[in-house]
Motif scaffolding. Structure first.
Motif, PDB file in Angstrom:
ATOM      1  N   SER A 133      -8.898   6.186  -4.721  1.00  0.00           N
ATOM      2  CA  SER A 133      -8.318   4.894  -5.135  1.00  0.00           C
ATOM      3  C   SER A 133      -9.192   4.239  -6.193  1.00  0.00           C
ATOM      4  CB  SER A 133      -8.199   3.937  -3.957  1.00  0.00           C
ATOM      5  OG  SER A 133      -7.803   4.573  -2.818  1.00  0.00           O
ATOM      6  N   ARG A 151     -12.667   1.190  -0.288  1.00  0.00           N
ATOM      7  CA  ARG A 151     -11.610   1.888  -1.020  1.00  0.00           C
ATOM      8  C   ARG A 151     -12.015   3.354  -1.083  1.00  0.00           C
ATOM      9  NH1 ARG A 151      -9.256   0.061  -6.314  1.00  0.00           N
ATOM     10  NH2 ARG A 151      -7.331   0.475  -5.189  1.00  0.00           N
ATOM     11  N   SER A 152     -11.046   4.237  -0.873  1.00  0.00           N
ATOM     12  CA  SER A 152     -11.405   5.662  -0.930  1.00  0.00           C
ATOM     13  C   SER A 152     -11.780   5.999  -2.378  1.00  0.00           C
ATOM     14  CB  SER A 152     -10.228   6.520  -0.479  1.00  0.00           C
ATOM     15  OG  SER A 152      -9.215   6.449  -1.454  1.00  0.00           O
ATOM     16  N   ASN A 182       0.833  -1.212   0.000  1.00  0.00           N
ATOM     17  CA  ASN A 182       0.000   0.000   0.000  1.00  0.00           C
ATOM     18  C   ASN A 182       0.862   1.253   0.000  1.00  0.00           C
ATOM     19  OD1 ASN A 182      -2.437  -1.254  -0.064  1.00  0.00           O
ATOM     20  ND2 ASN A 182      -2.902  -1.027   2.102  1.00  0.00           N
ATOM     21  N   LYS A 224       2.068   1.612  -3.473  1.00  0.00           N
ATOM     22  CA  LYS A 224       0.978   1.912  -4.414  1.00  0.00           C
ATOM     23  C   LYS A 224       0.490   3.347  -4.274  1.00  0.00           C
ATOM     24  CE  LYS A 224      -2.348  -1.075  -3.568  1.00  0.00           C
ATOM     25  NZ  LYS A 224      -3.485  -1.980  -3.560  1.00  0.00           N
ATOM     26  N   TYR A 225       0.344   3.783  -3.011  1.00  0.00           N
ATOM     27  CA  TYR A 225      -0.245   5.105  -2.787  1.00  0.00           C
ATOM     28  C   TYR A 225       0.807   6.206  -2.614  1.00  0.00           C
ATOM     29  CZ  TYR A 225      -4.411   2.292  -2.410  1.00  0.00           C
ATOM     30  OH  TYR A 225      -5.420   1.414  -2.683  1.00  0.00           O
ATOM     31  N   LEU A 276      -6.323  -4.189   3.910  1.00  0.00           N
ATOM     32  CA  LEU A 276      -6.250  -3.753   5.309  1.00  0.00           C
ATOM     33  C   LEU A 276      -7.160  -4.565   6.224  1.00  0.00           C
ATOM     34  CD1 LEU A 276      -5.883   0.135   5.079  1.00  0.00           C
ATOM     35  CD2 LEU A 276      -4.148  -1.578   5.611  1.00  0.00           C
ATOM     36  N   PHE A 307      -8.733  -4.380  -4.149  1.00  0.00           N
ATOM     37  CA  PHE A 307     -10.141  -4.760  -3.931  1.00  0.00           C
ATOM     38  C   PHE A 307     -10.682  -4.163  -2.628  1.00  0.00           C
ATOM     39  CE2 PHE A 307      -7.872  -8.336  -5.898  1.00  0.00           C
ATOM     40  CZ  PHE A 307      -8.521  -8.380  -7.121  1.00  0.00           C
ATOM     41  N   ASP A 345       5.003   6.580   4.791  1.00  0.00           N
ATOM     42  CA  ASP A 345       5.231   6.971   3.387  1.00  0.00           C
ATOM     43  C   ASP A 345       4.925   8.448   3.219  1.00  0.00           C
ATOM     44  OD1 ASP A 345       2.428   7.446   2.343  1.00  0.00           O
ATOM     45  OD2 ASP A 345       2.183   5.386   3.040  1.00  0.00           O
TER      46      ASP A 345
END
Ligand code: ADP
Length: 334
Positions: free
Chosen positions: A285, A281-282, A234, A237-238, A298, A294, A262
């Motif tokens: 995202s 998912r926000s 994550n 990715k973010y 988390l 998916f 991060d």
């Protein structure tokens, strides 16, 4: 469904209690009846002796005995009715308490099934319509058909990944999951997790900073690796290209704290309370098609942490980055 089960359970409680209570009442009735007769016989024997020389004795008072027996029966009926009323109320309450966790579990399972089928249906419908449309196309060339097939395989891979994640979630949820708890160093876990995510970090030219730490914890190695792969994945990715990710381990208040920081997109205050929910998912995202996911990572991570009696917390600022902190109990050295 649960109301009828509650009533049935109450009926069973009542049947057992009333069986015991009525058996005792019958026993008490038999004993006391015998006692009344014995008492009457003794009285009569004494009177017999007193009246022997003078007159004939007064008659045996059967009516008095019957009245005593009648009163005994009435008392036992009152006691049993009270027991019936009290145990009925208490039994109904207890049946509710017994069925409550089962009801919650069934409702949770139903929610899980409906959420999962909903998530599976969308890509399946898209796949089906794409196949149907192209099957009807008479002018479809071999090149186009091959391109379509490779797209379909991508969709199938996506579905496979989703079902794998769902399976993982149920495995970590069930109490008899095949986890082996042992003493392990945090370093061995973090190093294995790092090896799995490094290729993705490299592709985004990100740097992951980690200072080796040999603290021991008691846990299941594979699931802990999975946990840190999810958090690191994550973080990568973010975060933007060339971002920095820092893994820090410290001991504080008799706990081992592992934080993954991060400097990526961050999480909005509105999303923060929900990110550990299944399939959440926000909106950002969801909108970004290049960020795959998916919304299960988390929730799997949370289940793993719960299985290790730890805690997971997040602090984040939109646009500035996030810090996920997992707290464990350190393992004793001997
Ligand atoms: P997924 O990443 O597959 O969408 P997760 O359950 O792992 O699902 O994460 C849920 C949501 O939490 C993500 O969609 C994202 O919005 C947010 N999130 C998780 N980790 C981070 C992070 N390090 N930085 C920013 N947002 C994050």
């Amino acid at each position: 469904m649960f109301t009828s089960a509650r009533l049935k359970l109450t009926a069973w409680y009542l049947a057992i209690i009333m069986f015991i209570s009525l058996s005792f009442s019958l026993f008490i009735y038999q004993i006391l009846s015998m006692e009344i007769y014995r008492f009457a016989r003794t009285q009569r024997y004494r009177i017999d002796r007193r009246y022997d020389e003078i007159l004939s004795p007064p008659p045996f008072d059967i009516e008095l005995i019957n009245e005593a027996k009648h009163r005994l029966i009435m008392t036992l009926i009152t006691i049993n009715s009270s027991i019936l009323a009290i145990s009925g109320t208490v039994g109904y309450f207890l049946a509710g308490r017994t069925l409550d966790p089962i009801q919650q579990m069934v409702e949770e399972q139903n929610r899980f099934i409906s959420d999962s089928s909903h998530e599976l249906r969308t890509p399946l419908t898209a796949l089906k319509s794409s196949l149907e449309v192209n099957l009807r196309d008479k002018k479809l060339t071999l090149v186009e058909a091959k391109k379509l097939m490779s797209e379909n395989i991508e969709d199938v891979n996506h579905l496979q990944l989703l079902s794998d994640n769902l399976l993982k979630l149920t495995q970590y949820q069930s109490s008899n999951s095949s986890q082996i708890f042992e003493k392990i160093t945090l370093d061995s876990i973090i190093t294995s997790a790092l090896a799995k995510v490094q290729p993705l970090a490299k592709s985004k030219r990100q740097i992951i900073k980690y200072t080796k730490n040999n603290s021991l914890i008691f846990g299941d190695k594979n699931s802990l690796i999975e946990l840190f792969v999810i958090l690191l994945d994550n973080a990568i990715k973010y975060s933007h290209n060339k971002g920095n990710i820092i893994i820090n381990i410290e001991s504080k208040s008799k706990q081992l704290l592992v934080s993954i920081q991060d400097n990526g997109v961050g999480i909005s205050p509105a999303d923060l309370p929900h990110i550990f929910d299944r399939f959440y998912r926000s909106d950002t995202s969801r909108a970004k098609t290049d960020i795959s996911g998916f919304g299960l990572g988390l929730s799997i991570a949370k289940k793993i942490v719960d299985n290790h009696h730890g805690t997971i917390k997040v602090a984040s600022q939109l646009g500035h980055g996030s810090v996920f902190t997992v707290a464990f109990q350190p393992a004793k050295l001997n």
